[in-house]
Design an enzyme around this catalytic site. Structure first.
Site, mmCIF file in Angstrom:
data_model
loop_
_atom_site.group_PDB
_atom_site.id
_atom_site.type_symbol
_atom_site.label_atom_id
_atom_site.label_comp_id
_atom_site.label_asym_id
_atom_site.label_seq_id
_atom_site.Cartn_x
_atom_site.Cartn_y
_atom_site.Cartn_z
ATOM 1 N N GLU A 198 5.821 -10.321 4.479
ATOM 2 C CA GLU A 198 7.188 -9.846 4.440
ATOM 3 C C GLU A 198 6.911 -8.328 4.554
ATOM 4 O O GLU A 198 6.841 -7.954 3.429
ATOM 5 C CB GLU A 198 8.594 -10.051 3.956
ATOM 6 N N LYS A 202 1.013 -0.900 -0.250
ATOM 7 C CA LYS A 202 0.285 -0.277 -0.025
ATOM 8 C C LYS A 202 0.929 1.506 0.245
ATOM 9 O O LYS A 202 1.642 1.424 0.707
ATOM 10 C CB LYS A 202 -0.618 -0.172 1.183
ATOM 11 N N SER A 203 0.298 2.577 -0.966
ATOM 12 C CA SER A 203 1.053 3.599 -1.136
ATOM 13 C C SER A 203 1.584 4.081 0.756
ATOM 14 O O SER A 203 2.421 4.568 0.990
ATOM 15 C CB SER A 203 0.755 4.450 -1.426
ATOM 16 N N TYR A 254 2.457 3.161 3.284
ATOM 17 C CA TYR A 254 3.199 2.063 4.337
ATOM 18 C C TYR A 254 4.558 2.652 3.080
ATOM 19 O O TYR A 254 5.588 2.333 3.911
ATOM 20 C CB TYR A 254 3.006 0.807 4.550
ATOM 21 N N ALA A 255 4.350 2.671 1.855
ATOM 22 C CA ALA A 255 5.407 2.507 1.473
ATOM 23 C C ALA A 255 6.247 3.930 1.065
ATOM 24 O O ALA A 255 7.218 4.060 1.004
ATOM 25 C CB ALA A 255 4.892 2.187 -0.717
ATOM 26 N N GLN A 267 -2.305 -4.723 -2.051
ATOM 27 C CA GLN A 267 -3.345 -5.189 -2.513
ATOM 28 C C GLN A 267 -2.728 -5.876 -3.496
ATOM 29 O O GLN A 267 -1.811 -6.846 -4.053
ATOM 30 C CB GLN A 267 -3.782 -3.910 -3.649
#
Length: 184
Positions: free
Chosen positions: A133, A107-108, A110-111, A152
């Protein structure tokens, strides 16, 4: 290999139990979003985490995985130390159709915080809770929220069925529940 839309994902979840429990629309009020999206399904991370630690000077060896290389945490959040790694699993249980391959992207939300989510492909006729992971690439501790979106899944339908599926070859991670550690 077409990517399958929300209508197909909804039908497969309802008629074949492809995703259980299934959330039919995106939930996002006050949480990191999860549920059905246009061309995928945003899965939730469960409240069990295995956080890698070097307290006992353990060595990570996929052929001989030692329990002292991580600590288990259960709760509504998990703190992943700087430049560290954790294993978790999805709330959802997946049953992949024979002619489908599933890939996963983080997901963006968290990224953008320096957290990388990795999941290996879900092969045709694999089923189980997905082991996730999570790498914290930052020099700061990072918080993960249980029961909220983590990644996703995209469903790719093949031109036909494979000759041999994951179930046919009796894959070692078939039917997993909870965090599954490396197996040889």
């Amino acid at each position: 290999m077409p990517i399958m839309p929300d209508s197909w994902i909804r039908r497969m979840a309802a008629d074949h139990g492809m995703i259980e429990p299934f959330v039919e629309s995106q939930r996002r009020e006050g949480v990191i979003s999860f549920g059905l999206s246009s061309y995928g399904y945003d899965a939730r991370v469960a409240d069990e985490f295995k956080v890698f630690t070097n307290v006992d000077n353990a060595l990570v060896d996929p052929k001989s995985f030692a329990d002292d290389s991580f600590v288990t945490r259960k709760g509504p959040t998990c703190i992943i130390p700087p430049n560290s790694f954790a294993l978790a699993h999805t709330v959802e249980y997946f049953r992949i159709p024979r002619d489908v391959l599933v890939i996963c992207l983080g997901k963006s939300t968290y990224a953008r915080c320096g957290l990388i989510v990795n999941v290996t492909p879900l092969e045709p006729e694999w089923e189980g809770q997905v082991t996730i992971e999570i790498s914290n690439t930052t020099p700061l501790p990072a918080r993960i929220y249980a029961n909220e979106g983590i990644c996703q899944f995209l469903f790719l339908q093949g031109a036909g069925e494979p000759e041999i599926s994951y179930a046919d070859r009796k894959g070692k991670y078939m039917g997993q529940r909870g965090v599954s550690l490396p197996k040889l």
